[in-house]
Write an enzyme that holds these catalytic residues in place. Structure first.
Site, PDB file in Angstrom:
ATOM      1  N   ASP A  93       0.885  -1.174   0.000  1.00 49.42           N
ATOM      2  CA  ASP A  93       0.000   0.000   0.000  1.00 49.42           C
ATOM      3  C   ASP A  93       0.915   1.214   0.000  1.00 49.42           C
ATOM      4  OD1 ASP A  93      -1.582   2.160   0.637  1.00 49.42           O
ATOM      5  OD2 ASP A  93      -2.592   1.215   2.334  1.00 49.42           O
ATOM      6  N   TYR A 150       1.601   0.448  14.797  1.00 53.92           N
ATOM      7  CA  TYR A 150       0.608   0.325  13.740  1.00 53.92           C
ATOM      8  C   TYR A 150       1.082   0.952  12.436  1.00 53.92           C
ATOM      9  CZ  TYR A 150      -3.337   0.843  10.745  1.00 53.92           C
ATOM     10  OH  TYR A 150      -4.153   0.785   9.648  1.00 53.92           O
ATOM     11  N   LYS A 170      -2.884  -2.773   8.169  1.00 54.93           N
ATOM     12  CA  LYS A 170      -2.995  -4.238   8.124  1.00 54.93           C
ATOM     13  C   LYS A 170      -2.213  -4.734   6.924  1.00 54.93           C
ATOM     14  CE  LYS A 170      -5.463  -6.434  11.229  1.00 54.93           C
ATOM     15  NZ  LYS A 170      -4.626  -6.963  12.233  1.00 54.93           N
TER      16      LYS A 170
HETATM   17  C1  F6R Z   1      -7.398  -0.640   7.957  1.00 53.32           C
HETATM   18  C2  F6R Z   1      -7.362   0.619   7.212  1.00 53.32           C
HETATM   19  C3  F6R Z   1      -8.350   1.665   7.520  1.00 53.32           C
HETATM   20  C4  F6R Z   1      -7.718   2.741   8.395  1.00 53.32           C
HETATM   21  C5  F6R Z   1      -8.748   3.834   8.789  1.00 53.32           C
HETATM   22  C6  F6R Z   1      -8.135   4.953   9.605  1.00 53.32           C
HETATM   23  O1  F6R Z   1      -6.397  -1.510   7.519  1.00 53.32           O
HETATM   24  O2  F6R Z   1      -6.506   0.828   6.373  1.00 53.32           O
HETATM   25  O3  F6R Z   1      -9.504   1.141   8.105  1.00 53.32           O
HETATM   26  O4  F6R Z   1      -7.174   2.162   9.551  1.00 53.32           O
HETATM   27  O5  F6R Z   1      -9.313   4.382   7.618  1.00 53.32           O
HETATM   28  O6  F6R Z   1      -7.033   5.431   8.919  1.00 53.32           O
HETATM   29  P1  F6R Z   1      -6.163   6.686   9.414  1.00 53.32           P
HETATM   30  O7  F6R Z   1      -5.753   6.424  10.837  1.00 53.32           O
HETATM   31  O8  F6R Z   1      -5.026   6.673   8.445  1.00 53.32           O
HETATM   32  O9  F6R Z   1      -7.049   7.886   9.300  1.00 53.32           O
HETATM   33 MG    MG Z   2      -3.969   2.292   3.146  1.00 51.09          MG
HETATM   34 MG    MG Z   3      -4.934  -2.212   2.151  1.00 50.09          MG
END
Ligand code: F6R
Ligand code: MG
Ligand code: MG
Length: 368
Positions: A14, A231, A234
């Protein structure tokens, strides 16, 4: 040419989402294609296919350099760096998210991208499936891999094809202790299940046919949170499965996804949700950043050439699975922040728990 040794390398990362973490910008795909085309012209690659699942960019490559080739890994790494630059220019979300290290050191493993690679002698006809998932983790493959290679209720060939009847070996990774073990099915079926039924800790890395050691499947098993110690998203996994002639038929491999089992991931990598098999065009997790999705790209290999892909879940026979997945998604969502929708604390990718406990620590009194 049949009989030729070929390596299939699927490397993914990603490097920026569009919009948010939901999907892929076409310019990232075209940048990756441009760079892999140059590598093909230079004969580093025999062939390639670039695609995406959710916010993950997937490089599917064939070559004759064997697994863990530093040239091929460097190509993937440089491609992700170049795509990161495009993502930054476009202001995409989380540009460079899975690029965890500054420098390449011979192998992309441990640097952020996920890798599934296998080397084998191409058969007279070589059907290969590449499964790619978003908003989940590599443990999501345990249940379908078990079904494909060990469950006769899924794979009829285990009972009625003499070349499969001897069963399969599973290489299982203990992700918390960085050790692995080979277990044989059907002899050690219960031991296999004792481990892989706990997919956050034990993950199936690869599967080989016992009769002759032929490789059947290989999964990416990187855990980004363990690599980075914090973190970083994923580690949306990939899986390559060879099919037919003494390996699961294409339909047996796909049948393993007809049950939308609960997997870790979904919103903030911190929830259980059903894994929904979808067509390429629907590989865009949206509701609560999900539900987690899987696509299946089918290829025939021909002298290393990737003939395909066929969008294998673009089929009405999976409509019922998708409907079920949506019902389960809705049911799980109704739990909101309660377990078992929310993951147990040690599995959450985001957690405020240490801060909340720290703030409240003086207010806890001995229970009476
Ligand atoms: C899970 C994922 C999304 C983000 C969520 C919050 O793998 O990629 O669910 O965790 O959109 O993202 P941030 O913290 O970057 O705003
Ligand atoms: Mg992402
Ligand atoms: Mg992804």
């Amino acid at each position: 040419m049949a009989g030729q040794k070929i390596t299939l390398s699927v490397v993914k990362a990603d490097v920026g989402g569009y919009v948010g973490h939901s999907g892929m910008h076409p310019q990232l795909v075209s940048k990756a294609k441009e760079l892999l085309e140059i590598a093909k012209d230079k004969q580093l690659l025999k062939d390639f296919h670039v695609t995406s699942c959710g916010d993950d960019l997937e490089l599917i490559m064939t070559h004759d350099r064997g697994t863990e080739s530093s040239d091929v890994h460097k190509l993937a790494w440089d491609t992700f760096l170049a795509c990161t630059e495009v993502a930054k220019k476009l202001g995409l979300y989380g540009a460079g998210q899975d690029i965890l290290k500054d420098a390449f050191s011979g192998n992309v493993k441990g640097l952020g991208p996920g890798v599934a690679e296998m080397e084998f002698k191409e058969r007279k006809s070589e059907p290969v499936l590449v499964f790619m998932a978003d908003k989940t983790s590599p443990g999501a493959w345990n249940l379908p891999l078990f079904k494909m290679f060990a469950d006769p209720f899924n794979t009829a060939g285990l009972i009625i094809d003499p070349s499969m009847h001897g069963g399969f070996d599973f290489l299982v990774l203990d992700v918390k202790n960085s050790r692995e073990i080979k277990l044989s099915a059907p002899d050690e079926l219960y031991d296999v299940l004792a481990l892989v039924g706990s997919p956050a800790r034990y993950m199936i890395k690869s599967v080989n046919r016992r009769a002759d050691g032929e490789i059947g499947a290989v999964a990416s098993t990187q855990k980004l949170s363990l690599i980075a110690g914090r973190y970083v998203g994923k580690d949306d996994p990939v899986l390559a499965v060879r099919c037919q002639s003494g390996l699961p038929a294409v339909g047996e491999a796909l049948e393993a996804f007809s049950f939308p089992h609960l997997v870790e991931g979904w919103m903030r990598g911190s929830h259980y949700g059903p894994l929904m098999p979808v067509s390429f065009k629907n590989a865009t997790p949206r509701r609560f950043d999900g539900p987690p999705r899987v696509i299946a790209a089918g290829f025939q290999l021909s002298g290393g050439k990737l003939v395909g892909p066929v969008d294998l879940f673009d089929d009405p026979s999976f409509d019922f699975t998708r409907q079920k997945a949506n019902e389960i998604a809705d049911y799980m969502r109704r739990h909101g922040p309660f377990e078992p929708h929310r993951l147990p604390p040690e599995e959450m990718e985001y957690t405020t728990l240490p801060e909340v406990l720290g703030k409240l620590k003086d207010r806890f009194k001995k229970a009476t």
